[in-house]
Write an enzyme that holds these catalytic residues in place. Structure first.
Site, PDB file in Angstrom:
ATOM      1  N   GLU A   1     -12.197  -0.057 -10.006  1.00  0.00           N
ATOM      2  CA  GLU A   1     -11.900  -1.013 -11.184  1.00  0.00           C
ATOM      3  C   GLU A   1     -12.764  -1.040 -12.230  1.00  0.00           C
ATOM      4  O   GLU A   1     -12.320  -1.142 -13.475  1.00  0.00           O
ATOM      5  CB  GLU A   1     -11.706  -2.458 -10.629  1.00  0.00           C
ATOM      6  CG  GLU A   1     -10.331  -2.638  -9.720  1.00  0.00           C
ATOM      7  CD  GLU A   1     -10.173  -1.938  -8.503  1.00  0.00           C
ATOM      8  OE1 GLU A   1      -9.266  -1.831  -7.798  1.00  0.00           O
ATOM      9  OE2 GLU A   1     -11.346  -1.596  -7.943  1.00  0.00           O
TER      10      GLU A   1
ATOM     11  N   GLU B   1     -18.329  -6.391  -2.804  1.00  0.00           N
ATOM     12  CA  GLU B   1     -16.976  -6.985  -2.599  1.00  0.00           C
ATOM     13  C   GLU B   1     -16.815  -8.409  -3.227  1.00  0.00           C
ATOM     14  O   GLU B   1     -15.719  -8.543  -3.993  1.00  0.00           O
ATOM     15  CB  GLU B   1     -16.511  -6.897  -1.241  1.00  0.00           C
ATOM     16  CG  GLU B   1     -15.189  -7.101  -1.146  1.00  0.00           C
ATOM     17  CD  GLU B   1     -14.166  -5.881  -1.812  1.00  0.00           C
ATOM     18  OE1 GLU B   1     -12.788  -5.861  -1.301  1.00  0.00           O
ATOM     19  OE2 GLU B   1     -14.768  -4.862  -2.432  1.00  0.00           O
TER      20      GLU B   1
ATOM     21  N   ASP C   1      -4.252  -9.896  -8.565  1.00  0.00           N
ATOM     22  CA  ASP C   1      -4.826  -8.947  -9.572  1.00  0.00           C
ATOM     23  C   ASP C   1      -3.492  -8.428 -10.003  1.00  0.00           C
ATOM     24  O   ASP C   1      -3.037  -8.151 -11.213  1.00  0.00           O
ATOM     25  CB  ASP C   1      -5.638  -7.935  -9.167  1.00  0.00           C
ATOM     26  CG  ASP C   1      -5.793  -7.326  -7.887  1.00  0.00           C
ATOM     27  OD1 ASP C   1      -4.629  -7.473  -7.073  1.00  0.00           O
ATOM     28  OD2 ASP C   1      -6.454  -6.320  -7.440  1.00  0.00           O
TER      29      ASP C   1
ATOM     30  N   THR D   1      -1.110   0.862 -10.865  1.00  0.00           N
ATOM     31  CA  THR D   1      -2.344   0.296 -10.307  1.00  0.00           C
ATOM     32  C   THR D   1      -3.049   0.817  -9.546  1.00  0.00           C
ATOM     33  O   THR D   1      -4.106   0.727  -9.207  1.00  0.00           O
ATOM     34  CB  THR D   1      -1.978  -1.215  -9.584  1.00  0.00           C
ATOM     35  OG1 THR D   1      -3.083  -2.146  -9.525  1.00  0.00           O
ATOM     36  CG2 THR D   1      -1.272  -0.699  -8.230  1.00  0.00           C
TER      37      THR D   1
ATOM     38  N   GLU E   1       0.851  -1.099   0.084  1.00  0.00           N
ATOM     39  CA  GLU E   1       0.031   0.116   0.145  1.00  0.00           C
ATOM     40  C   GLU E   1       0.924   1.186  -0.093  1.00  0.00           C
ATOM     41  O   GLU E   1       0.711   2.235  -0.725  1.00  0.00           O
ATOM     42  CB  GLU E   1      -0.904  -0.109   1.250  1.00  0.00           C
ATOM     43  CG  GLU E   1      -2.188  -1.062   1.207  1.00  0.00           C
ATOM     44  CD  GLU E   1      -2.973  -1.063   0.333  1.00  0.00           C
ATOM     45  OE1 GLU E   1      -2.962   0.135  -0.511  1.00  0.00           O
ATOM     46  OE2 GLU E   1      -3.725  -1.807   0.157  1.00  0.00           O
TER      47      GLU E   1
END
Length: 588
Positions: free
Chosen positions: A431, A412, A308, A517, A167
């Site tokens: 996304e 989710e 991902d 990302t 993160e």
């Protein structure tokens, strides 16, 4: 592949008394996904939608007026500023805004085990740093300068904060590097945005943070990093090395750019070593990966949470750095995904069977492990666009859009067999907006402008509160949680704005850009394909040298030509298949 005249061939459907049995023609095992349909569903109801005068999908999606596009662009800008201005008013210098109580939020110092908060929030003005380049995308150079100077004057990483390496990398390191590049980019895609007394302070901050993340890579027998570090003291003594593939393997873009900007190979080397270590541990049978500790502790392989961005960064690293091993790993991974995760008919827009869907499978056997998909997987159509596989992107995106239409958000987790959410919250994730934007850039089909409008209107209706936009606790009853994550401003608003802003400098520039990302803008620049050190040695058995005749092409852009020209003016997916997907998620 809806033709301009809306005349298409008949699709033969196999019906039974209790359900429609769609046969799967995917690249994996030919098994039905088992979607059940009501008795009232009939072949004639599908065929009636081939008449252009009756086809609701053609009527709704085949055009998008310029005036409406301008209105949606303004709506996206207003959405961003409502969140950003309230963050600056009520929350800065804390990390996030609590939009319901109009307060700032920082790390949970009273409960260090609260990793849902503490993995992300490091007491370093997260939302401001994550949002810097969005200000430029919206054309606000004045506020960008003000925000950059605030970061330079107020942010320090000398904090007793334990954060997740992944993160901190994608949100903070990426935000600093992107903004530094845009400030110093000699080609100035957003006009002259540098200021005279800027002395590479953002780059120095990025370097300082990266040095503080390096202890995660020390004292690991594999090179796979520990998931968390304390920014003052390094890896906590009680830390465990159980990490996810995405967390450990999605550092290469930011670390690689930093290395090439400052001429120090250390950061790219540790990130690349982690990718190679994970790659070496993939299943010999399927080529898939799972969840890693000192061994594979989770055998599930999928495209959503935990996996991902690993795949995403294999391709984006190749695009940025031109390293052939990145391209070869991505292509091998993509083939394994197509062979083992993809179910449904072989062609998105032709034939019988379930629509293509990527399911969670056992990494060793390729067998389906459960019947849910998660919202993070909605990024994958965008990656398929980048890889030139637009046809598959169209179908998967349509499935997620149908879920959005049903709930006004993406749960989710969604159980495709039960046609119901398994995990009900929606934290304003970007996304679907990201994939919508990239598909529009690839096809220019007005369908995707309608999708973006639906997303904007749903967010405005369902998530707007007194001081910003709030996480949906429950996508059905629309109850809320008092949190606005930084990626809402960094990504969700950015992609929605760009979708409707045809004249944005990113779209008009002679230079090419990609998004990290976390949605940070970085140029595809030849200086990132130059390095001041020798090639990193491959550990034995990782990758064989590419044969000259197997070297990857310089670009996959030409693959978009596989989509016939007429598809750019009609629906991207035939009405019969759109209706099929809508039916499968319970829209009617």
């Amino acid at each position: 592949m809806q033709w301009r005249s809306i005349v298409v061939g008949l699709v033969v459907l196999r019906l039974s008394l209790s359900c429609v049995l769609w046969l799967a023609f995917g690249l994996g095992p030919k098994v039905s996904l088992g979607f059940n349909f009501p008795l009232s569903f009939s072949l004639s109801s599908y065929l009636s939608f081939f008449d252009g005068n009756k086809d609701e999908y053609v009527r709704k999606y085949s055009s998008f007026p310029d005036a409406l596009k301008a209105k949606m662009k303004d709506m996206a800008k207003e959405m961003f500023y409502f969140g950003y201005d309230n963050y600056m008013k009520y929350a800065f210098p804390e990390d996030e805004l609590n939009p319901i109580d109009c307060e700032g939020r920082g790390p949970d110092v009273l409960n260090p085990s609260n990793i849902n908060i503490n993995d992300v929030l490091g007491n370093y003005s997260l939302t401001l740093i994550d949002t810097l380049d969005t200000l430029l995308v919206l054309g606000n150079v004045t506020e960008f300068h003000k925000a950059v100077k605030l970061v330079i004057d107020t942010v320090s990483f000398d904090k007793d904060s334990t954060v997740q390496v992944f993160e901190a990398n994608i949100r903070i390191l990426g935000g600093l590097i992107s903004s530094h590049i845009l400030l110093t980019d000699p080609k100035h895609p957003f006009g002259k945005v540098g200021f005279d007394d800027y002395d590479n302070e953002l780059l120095h901050l990025a370097h300082d943070l990266a040095v503080r993340l390096l202890p995660a890579f020390e004292n690991t027998s594999t090179g796979i990093p520990y998931p968390r570090v304390n920014l003052k003291t390094g890896v906590p003594p009680d830390s465990i090395n159980e990490t996810c593939t995405a967390g450990a393997g999605s550092l290469l873009v930011e670390f690689g750019i930093l290395s090439r900007l400052i001429g120090d190979s250390t950061f790219e080397w540790v990130a690349r070593r982690a990718v190679r270590a994970l790659w070496n541990l993939r299943s010999n049978e399927t080529g898939l990966l799972g969840k890693y500790s000192s061994q594979w502790v989770g055998k599930q392989s999928g495209l959503g949470a935990g996996m991902d961005s690993f795949y995403e960064y294999l391709l984006k690293s190749y695009i940025l750095f031109g390293e052939n091993e990145d391209h070869r790993m991505f292509q091998a991974a993509y083939e394994s995904i197509q062979n083992h995760m993809r179910r449904g008919r072989e062609s998105c827009n032709e034939g019988e069977g379930d629509p293509p869907l990527y399911v969670n499978v056992n990494m060793f056997s390729g067998e389906i492990m459960n019947t849910w998909i998660d919202s993070l997987q909605a990024f994958f159509p965008g990656l398929q666009v980048l890889n030139g596989d637009v046809d598959n992107a169209i179908c998967l995106h349509a499935f997620y859009y149908a879920i959005w239409k049903r709930f006004g958000a993406l749960p989710e987790r969604y159980n495709w067999q039960l046609q119901a959410p398994d995990v009900l919250f929606y934290p304003l994730r970007p996304e679907l907006a990201e994939s919508t934007y990239l598909l529009y850039q690839a096809t220019k089909n007005p369908f995707y402008l309608h999708v973006g409008m639906d997303i904007l209107q749903s967010l405005e209706k369902n998530t707007k509160v007194r001081c910003g936009y709030a996480t949906l606790h429950h996508v059905v009853d629309k109850s809320k949680e008092d949190r606005m994550e930084s990626f809402f401003l960094s990504e969700t608003c950015k992609y929605l704005y760009l979708l409707f802003d045809e004249d944005n400098p990113l779209h008009k520039s002679d230079n090419k850009y990609i998004f990290t990302t976390e949605g940070h803008v970085v140029p595809v620049d030849k200086r990132f394909r130059e390095k001041q050190w020798n090639d990193f040695p491959c550990e034995e058995g990782v990758l064989a040298e590419l044969e000259p005749n197997n070297r990857p092409p310089p670009s996959n852009a030409s693959n978009c030509n596989r989509i016939p020209e007429e598809r750019r003016y009609t629906l991207p997916l035939k009405s019969v298949y759109m209706r099929q997907i809508d039916h499968m998620v319970g829209l009617f």
